[in-house]
Motif scaffolding. Sequence first.
Motif, PDB file in Angstrom:
ATOM      1  N   SER A 138     -11.916 -10.041  -7.302  1.00  0.00           N
ATOM      2  CA  SER A 138     -10.576 -10.386  -6.629  1.00  0.00           C
ATOM      3  C   SER A 138     -10.682 -10.373  -5.079  1.00  0.00           C
ATOM      4  O   SER A 138      -9.763 -10.705  -4.476  1.00  0.00           O
ATOM      5  N   TYR A 139     -11.684  -9.482  -4.646  1.00  0.00           N
ATOM      6  CA  TYR A 139     -11.656  -9.167  -3.179  1.00  0.00           C
ATOM      7  C   TYR A 139     -11.880 -10.640  -2.478  1.00  0.00           C
ATOM      8  O   TYR A 139     -13.024 -11.301  -2.761  1.00  0.00           O
ATOM      9  N   ALA A 140     -11.233 -10.829  -1.310  1.00  0.00           N
ATOM     10  CA  ALA A 140     -11.462 -11.960  -0.444  1.00  0.00           C
ATOM     11  C   ALA A 140     -10.985 -11.554   0.885  1.00  0.00           C
ATOM     12  O   ALA A 140      -9.819 -11.204   0.985  1.00  0.00           O
ATOM     13  N   TYR A 141     -11.643 -12.043   1.832  1.00  0.00           N
ATOM     14  CA  TYR A 141     -11.269 -11.914   3.324  1.00  0.00           C
ATOM     15  C   TYR A 141     -11.125 -10.580   3.676  1.00  0.00           C
ATOM     16  O   TYR A 141     -11.829  -9.405   3.553  1.00  0.00           O
ATOM     17  N   ARG A 142      -9.961 -10.165   4.217  1.00  0.00           N
ATOM     18  CA  ARG A 142      -9.452  -9.137   4.485  1.00  0.00           C
ATOM     19  C   ARG A 142      -8.017  -8.589   4.106  1.00  0.00           C
ATOM     20  O   ARG A 142      -7.030  -8.450   5.039  1.00  0.00           O
ATOM     21  N   PRO A 143      -7.768  -7.866   3.009  1.00  0.00           N
ATOM     22  CA  PRO A 143      -6.695  -7.710   2.455  1.00  0.00           C
ATOM     23  C   PRO A 143      -5.939  -6.245   2.978  1.00  0.00           C
ATOM     24  O   PRO A 143      -6.781  -5.314   3.466  1.00  0.00           O
ATOM     25  N   ASP A 144      -4.543  -6.208   2.944  1.00  0.00           N
ATOM     26  CA  ASP A 144      -4.054  -5.223   3.671  1.00  0.00           C
ATOM     27  C   ASP A 144      -4.354  -4.170   2.944  1.00  0.00           C
ATOM     28  O   ASP A 144      -4.644  -4.127   1.527  1.00  0.00           O
ATOM     29  N   PHE A 145      -4.267  -2.676   3.425  1.00  0.00           N
ATOM     30  CA  PHE A 145      -4.432  -1.543   2.280  1.00  0.00           C
ATOM     31  C   PHE A 145      -3.392  -1.463   1.395  1.00  0.00           C
ATOM     32  O   PHE A 145      -3.741  -1.001   0.447  1.00  0.00           O
ATOM     33  N   SER A 146      -2.283  -1.965   1.690  1.00  0.00           N
ATOM     34  CA  SER A 146      -1.138  -1.790   0.480  1.00  0.00           C
ATOM     35  C   SER A 146      -2.062  -2.533  -0.844  1.00  0.00           C
ATOM     36  O   SER A 146      -1.142  -2.040  -2.004  1.00  0.00           O
ATOM     37  N   VAL A 147      -2.622  -3.494  -0.678  1.00  0.00           N
ATOM     38  CA  VAL A 147      -3.183  -4.295  -1.807  1.00  0.00           C
ATOM     39  C   VAL A 147      -3.804  -3.270  -2.840  1.00  0.00           C
ATOM     40  O   VAL A 147      -3.839  -3.358  -4.042  1.00  0.00           O
ATOM     41  N   LEU A 148      -4.666  -2.428  -1.852  1.00  0.00           N
ATOM     42  CA  LEU A 148      -5.533  -1.293  -3.041  1.00  0.00           C
ATOM     43  C   LEU A 148      -4.484  -0.492  -3.646  1.00  0.00           C
ATOM     44  O   LEU A 148      -4.659  -0.143  -4.861  1.00  0.00           O
ATOM     45  N   PHE A 149      -3.203  -0.052  -3.131  1.00  0.00           N
ATOM     46  CA  PHE A 149      -2.463   0.871  -3.667  1.00  0.00           C
ATOM     47  C   PHE A 149      -1.721   0.084  -4.777  1.00  0.00           C
ATOM     48  O   PHE A 149      -1.503   0.762  -5.906  1.00  0.00           O
ATOM     49  N   VAL A 150      -1.413  -1.078  -4.541  1.00  0.00           N
ATOM     50  CA  VAL A 150      -0.894  -2.057  -5.795  1.00  0.00           C
ATOM     51  C   VAL A 150      -1.840  -1.940  -6.935  1.00  0.00           C
ATOM     52  O   VAL A 150      -1.588  -1.737  -8.205  1.00  0.00           O
ATOM     53  N   GLU A 151      -3.057  -2.194  -6.480  1.00  0.00           N
ATOM     54  CA  GLU A 151      -4.054  -2.384  -7.698  1.00  0.00           C
ATOM     55  C   GLU A 151      -4.360  -0.925  -8.573  1.00  0.00           C
ATOM     56  O   GLU A 151      -4.369  -1.061  -9.587  1.00  0.00           O
ATOM     57  N   LEU A 152      -4.402   0.108  -7.735  1.00  0.00           N
ATOM     58  CA  LEU A 152      -4.651   1.187  -8.282  1.00  0.00           C
ATOM     59  C   LEU A 152      -3.440   1.844  -8.995  1.00  0.00           C
ATOM     60  O   LEU A 152      -3.396   2.320 -10.185  1.00  0.00           O
ATOM     61  N   ALA A 153      -2.311   1.370  -8.457  1.00  0.00           N
ATOM     62  CA  ALA A 153      -0.842   1.896  -9.234  1.00  0.00           C
ATOM     63  C   ALA A 153      -0.776   0.898 -10.593  1.00  0.00           C
ATOM     64  O   ALA A 153      -0.214   1.708 -11.575  1.00  0.00           O
ATOM     65  N   LEU A 154      -1.293  -0.129 -10.589  1.00  0.00           N
ATOM     66  CA  LEU A 154      -1.158  -0.961 -11.819  1.00  0.00           C
ATOM     67  C   LEU A 154      -2.096  -0.238 -12.854  1.00  0.00           C
ATOM     68  O   LEU A 154      -1.761  -0.070 -14.020  1.00  0.00           O
ATOM     69  N   SER A 155      -3.156   0.198 -12.512  1.00  0.00           N
ATOM     70  CA  SER A 155      -4.038   0.994 -13.500  1.00  0.00           C
ATOM     71  C   SER A 155      -3.538   2.200 -13.902  1.00  0.00           C
ATOM     72  O   SER A 155      -3.768   2.698 -14.805  1.00  0.00           O
ATOM     73  N   CYS A 156      -2.601   2.766 -13.103  1.00  0.00           N
ATOM     74  CA  CYS A 156      -1.996   4.185 -13.654  1.00  0.00           C
ATOM     75  C   CYS A 156      -0.771   4.131 -14.534  1.00  0.00           C
ATOM     76  O   CYS A 156      -0.537   4.926 -14.927  1.00  0.00           O
ATOM     77  N   LEU A 157      -0.484   2.612 -14.763  1.00  0.00           N
ATOM     78  CA  LEU A 157       0.949   2.381 -15.706  1.00  0.00           C
ATOM     79  C   LEU A 157       0.368   2.446 -17.150  1.00  0.00           C
ATOM     80  O   LEU A 157      -0.769   1.973 -17.648  1.00  0.00           O
ATOM     81  N   LYS A 158       1.070   3.141 -18.096  1.00  0.00           N
ATOM     82  CA  LYS A 158       1.012   3.062 -19.465  1.00  0.00           C
ATOM     83  C   LYS A 158       1.033   1.474 -19.957  1.00  0.00           C
ATOM     84  O   LYS A 158       1.914   0.759 -19.013  1.00  0.00           O
ATOM     85  N   GLU A 159       0.810   1.105 -20.871  1.00  0.00           N
ATOM     86  CA  GLU A 159       1.085   0.125 -21.467  1.00  0.00           C
ATOM     87  C   GLU A 159       2.732  -0.311 -21.662  1.00  0.00           C
ATOM     88  O   GLU A 159       3.257   0.683 -22.049  1.00  0.00           O
ATOM     89  N   GLY A 160       3.151  -1.469 -21.078  1.00  0.00           N
ATOM     90  CA  GLY A 160       4.738  -1.638 -20.887  1.00  0.00           C
ATOM     91  C   GLY A 160       5.200  -0.802 -19.770  1.00  0.00           C
ATOM     92  O   GLY A 160       6.430  -0.890 -19.644  1.00  0.00           O
ATOM     93  N   GLY A 161       4.460  -0.509 -19.082  1.00  0.00           N
ATOM     94  CA  GLY A 161       4.933   0.280 -17.751  1.00  0.00           C
ATOM     95  C   GLY A 161       5.485  -0.515 -16.680  1.00  0.00           C
ATOM     96  O   GLY A 161       5.373  -1.601 -16.865  1.00  0.00           O
TER      97      GLY A 161
END
Length: 183
Positions: A138-161
């Motif tokens: 999904s990486y392309a060009y130069r994403p803002d650092f916040s994109v990494l936080f959102v991606e990691l935050a999504l992985s931290c959620l339980k199902e239905g989080g």
Amino acid sequence: STRNALGAYYTPPGLARTLADLAVRPHLGKAQLSILDPACGSGIFLNEVLRALQRHAYTGAVSLHGIDISADAIEMAKFALKYNDAAEKAKISLNVGSFVTSPKVGEFDIVLMNPPFVAFQDLPDETREIVKATLGSSYAYRPDFSVLFVELALSCLKEGGTLASLVPAGILTQRSILNWRSH
């Protein structure tokens, strides 16, 4: 200038209150909630999520987790939570550290955050590599650092989080991260 170099920006209490209220609604029927702010700063989201649960008369167990790279920010969050009546019944864990290097996958019902907003070109080389590796295809060009936080935050959620996050406008409009948004 240090705060801006770290991508740290003040979150107005009203905005934090609104996001917290929306985030807790789907979870009010649960017996316990685990909530994370991975860039907690002075703890505004942690305080507001407790107040939102109190407004909704939530009686279950609450576990709050805050992480920040700034020891000063963690001390401010501890101070703010100390004077929040709703915090008396919550289990609270506030730690200095990097969410980027140690996300807790699948552990949280709710993640609330105002992630750091740092342009890709302003990130250290090591952090750029983490962004590339984490975003993978999904990486392309130069994403803002916040994109990494959102991606990691999504992985931290339980199902239905629930993830409630501020993001820079570019995340929603830039063609360069269209693949990531689709993912």
